[in-house]
Design a protein around this motif. Structure first.
Motif, PDB file in Angstrom:
ATOM      1  N   LYS A  39      -3.369  -1.928 -48.209  1.00 17.80           N
ATOM      2  CA  LYS A  39      -4.683  -2.388 -47.773  1.00 17.80           C
ATOM      3  C   LYS A  39      -5.786  -1.765 -48.621  1.00 17.80           C
ATOM      4  N   SER A  70       1.994  -2.617 -37.135  1.00 16.41           N
ATOM      5  CA  SER A  70       1.084  -1.682 -36.464  1.00 16.41           C
ATOM      6  C   SER A  70      -0.097  -1.277 -37.328  1.00 16.41           C
ATOM      7  N   GLY A  72      -1.472  -3.560 -39.228  1.00 15.87           N
ATOM      8  CA  GLY A  72      -2.179  -4.822 -39.445  1.00 15.87           C
ATOM      9  C   GLY A  72      -1.661  -5.669 -40.583  1.00 15.87           C
ATOM     10  N   TYR A 142      -4.429   2.820 -37.500  1.00 13.81           N
ATOM     11  CA  TYR A 142      -3.578   1.743 -37.018  1.00 13.81           C
ATOM     12  C   TYR A 142      -4.423   0.607 -36.441  1.00 13.81           C
ATOM     13  N   ALA A 143      -3.833  -0.571 -36.394  1.00 13.29           N
ATOM     14  CA  ALA A 143      -4.544  -1.771 -35.966  1.00 13.29           C
ATOM     15  C   ALA A 143      -4.739  -1.792 -34.452  1.00 13.29           C
ATOM     16  N   THR A 144      -5.819  -2.407 -34.036  1.00  9.02           N
ATOM     17  CA  THR A 144      -6.033  -2.644 -32.606  1.00  9.02           C
ATOM     18  C   THR A 144      -5.140  -3.798 -32.158  1.00  9.02           C
ATOM     19  N   GLU A 147      -5.476  -7.041 -33.870  1.00  8.43           N
ATOM     20  CA  GLU A 147      -5.322  -7.035 -35.323  1.00  8.43           C
ATOM     21  C   GLU A 147      -3.886  -6.753 -35.766  1.00  8.43           C
ATOM     22  N   LEU A 148      -2.964  -6.692 -34.806  1.00 12.81           N
ATOM     23  CA  LEU A 148      -1.572  -6.419 -35.149  1.00 12.81           C
ATOM     24  C   LEU A 148      -1.016  -7.527 -36.052  1.00 12.81           C
TER      25      LEU A 148
END
Length: 454
Positions: A39, A70, A72, A142-144, A147-148
């Protein structure tokens, strides 16, 4: 085996304590680091994954996929897949990267995470260093829940790979089909049991498979070396097959056996392929410094340049791109054909070998007999942790000052009738010593003369 971290991935044995083996904690932390690096680099947040046949594969895959989701990242799962299959599927899906879950030729208790970039190639040294820095810091966001990443499967990955091979301009499908070849395959209880027979069916090649149960319970040491191939060698003594083939668990290395049980071997796989490719597509040839001199001889036969790279697939690929190579690879049976993709690939290797047999009218034993004979030995010398290897290499070079030296990766001395390559091990306090000459005795003589200076 202690957990080994390098620029190309993470490898270790399953079980034990975190930080010392490849445990769930280590898998999660390092995969999260890879996701964060992906990312940060701005690559598309999509990763293709695939695994070999190891018993730990389902667990390692589940941890890998869930961790990527996890952070995203969307995951495309090829499940059972060769290393080159995952590589070509990265570009197929225009993904940001890929992870191959395989410890290559290591025994079944091992597994590994082999990391790819958006070109389906192993990540660079700079990228690997940054990735390890991120993973070590542990500062992963980690993604919310909204946003996974998603998880989808690619059930056509192997067929896509086979189709690419069939459409390769140098794979003579009609000539192969007309010959009605028969081969014997040692699939070593891994994904080669799926991939090689699928290619053979498409080429109308009859394939008898040894160790074809895809359970990861390797029937023998999975590295495709003569000492491990007794079953295949014995079967080829009895069989009327045209070719014997051995692959490693992730199918990026290809070893050949001729009728009567003649060991052609890994080192001559690249020579055989280069002989065919250069006949049709002139251009430079690349292999690494520890590969057989026979590859350079084949290039010279066709009036083409030969280039040696540092050891390691990523280094071979970089040199191939630099010089515009027509073919390249490593002496361990790894064929890299740039017209397909920049990765070691046993499927294209086998298809090109069969094309060579079909169009030359020669058997594999005849082709091998037409190439120069070399014998290679691999030795090592233990040194202390504080051993001054740089000074030792200078001493060796001065002792053999009349011998051309290459210092791209350690020290390689090119004698008129052979060579010796010295490299520091990345994992042990030893110096690796490789030597090649027309006979084993001469190779040993060269190696001992050089080792005496260490």
């Amino acid at each position: 085996m202690p957990l080994k971290k390098s620029i190309s991935g993470f490898r270790g044995t399953i079980g034990g304590k975190a930080g010392t083996n490849l445990t769930p904690e280590d898998i999660v932390s390092n995969v999260a680091g890879y996701g964060a690096w992906l990312k940060e680099s701005g690559a598309k947040p999509v990763v293709v994954i695939g695994r070999d046949g190891r018993p730990s594969g389902p667990v390692v895959k589940a941890l890998t996929a869930a961790t990527l989701q996890s952070v995203g990242i969307d995951v495309i799962d090829c499940d059972f897949a060769t290393t080159p299959t995952v590589e070509v599927c990265v570009t197929r899906h225009e993904a940001g990267g890929g992870i191959i879950l395989s410890a290559s030729h290591n025994p079944k208790e091992y597994n590994a995470l082999k990391l790819l970039n958006d070109k389906g190639e192993f990540i660079s040294a700079a990228a690997g260093a940054r990735l390890m820095e991120i993973a070590a810091a542990g500062d992963i966001e980690y993604a919310t829940v909204d946003e996974l990443g998603s998880l989808t499967t690619d059930g056509t990955a192997l067929q896509y790979h086979v189709d690419l091979v069939l459409n390769h301009p140098l794979v003579n499908v009609e000539a192969i089909r007309a010959k009605g070849f028969r081969i014997v395959l040692d699939a070593v209880n891994s994904v080669g049991a799926l991939a090689i027979p699928a290619l053979c069916r498409a080429l109308d090649v009859t394939c008898e498979t040894l160790n074809g149960e895809l359970n990861g319970e390797f029937a023998h040491d999975p590295e495709p070396l003569p000492k491990n191939m007794t079953q295949l060698l014995e079967r080829m003594q009895e069989s009327e097959a045209d070719l014997g083939v051995a692959v490693d668990p992730d199918v990026d290395r290809l070893a050949l056996v001729g009728p009567g049980g003649t060991w052609i071997g890994e080192e001559y796989t690249l020579a055989t392929v280069a002989d065919y490719v250069l006949r049709h597509t002139p251009g430079p040839v690349v292999s690494n410094l520890s590969s057989s001199r026979v590859v350079a001889d084949i290039a010279k036969r066709y009036g083409q340049e030969y280039h040696a790279s540092a050891v390691g697939e990523v280094n071979v690929v970089a040199k191939m791109k630099e010089v515009g190579a027509a073919i390249g690879g490593e002496g361990n049976g790894g064929i890299i054909d740039p017209q397909l993709h920049y990765g070691r690939d046993s499927l294209i290797g086998l298809a090109l070998v069969l094309s060579h047999l079909a169009t030359s009218g020669k058997g594999i034993n005849d082709l091998r007999a037409s190439y120069p004979d070399y014998e290679m030995i691999k030795d090592k010398k233990a040194v202390s942790d504080d051993y001054d290897l740089a000074s030792a290499f200078v001493r060796v070079e001065q002792k053999f000052s009349d011998v051309p030296a290459n210092k791209v990766d350690g020290l390689k001395l090119d004698f008129p009738d052979g060579w010796v390559h010295l490299r520091a091990s990345n994992t042990e306090p030893i110096v690796r010593v490789y030597a090649e000459a027309p006979t084993v005795a001469r190779a040993q003589e060269l190696a001992q003369a050089v080792m005496a200076e260490l």
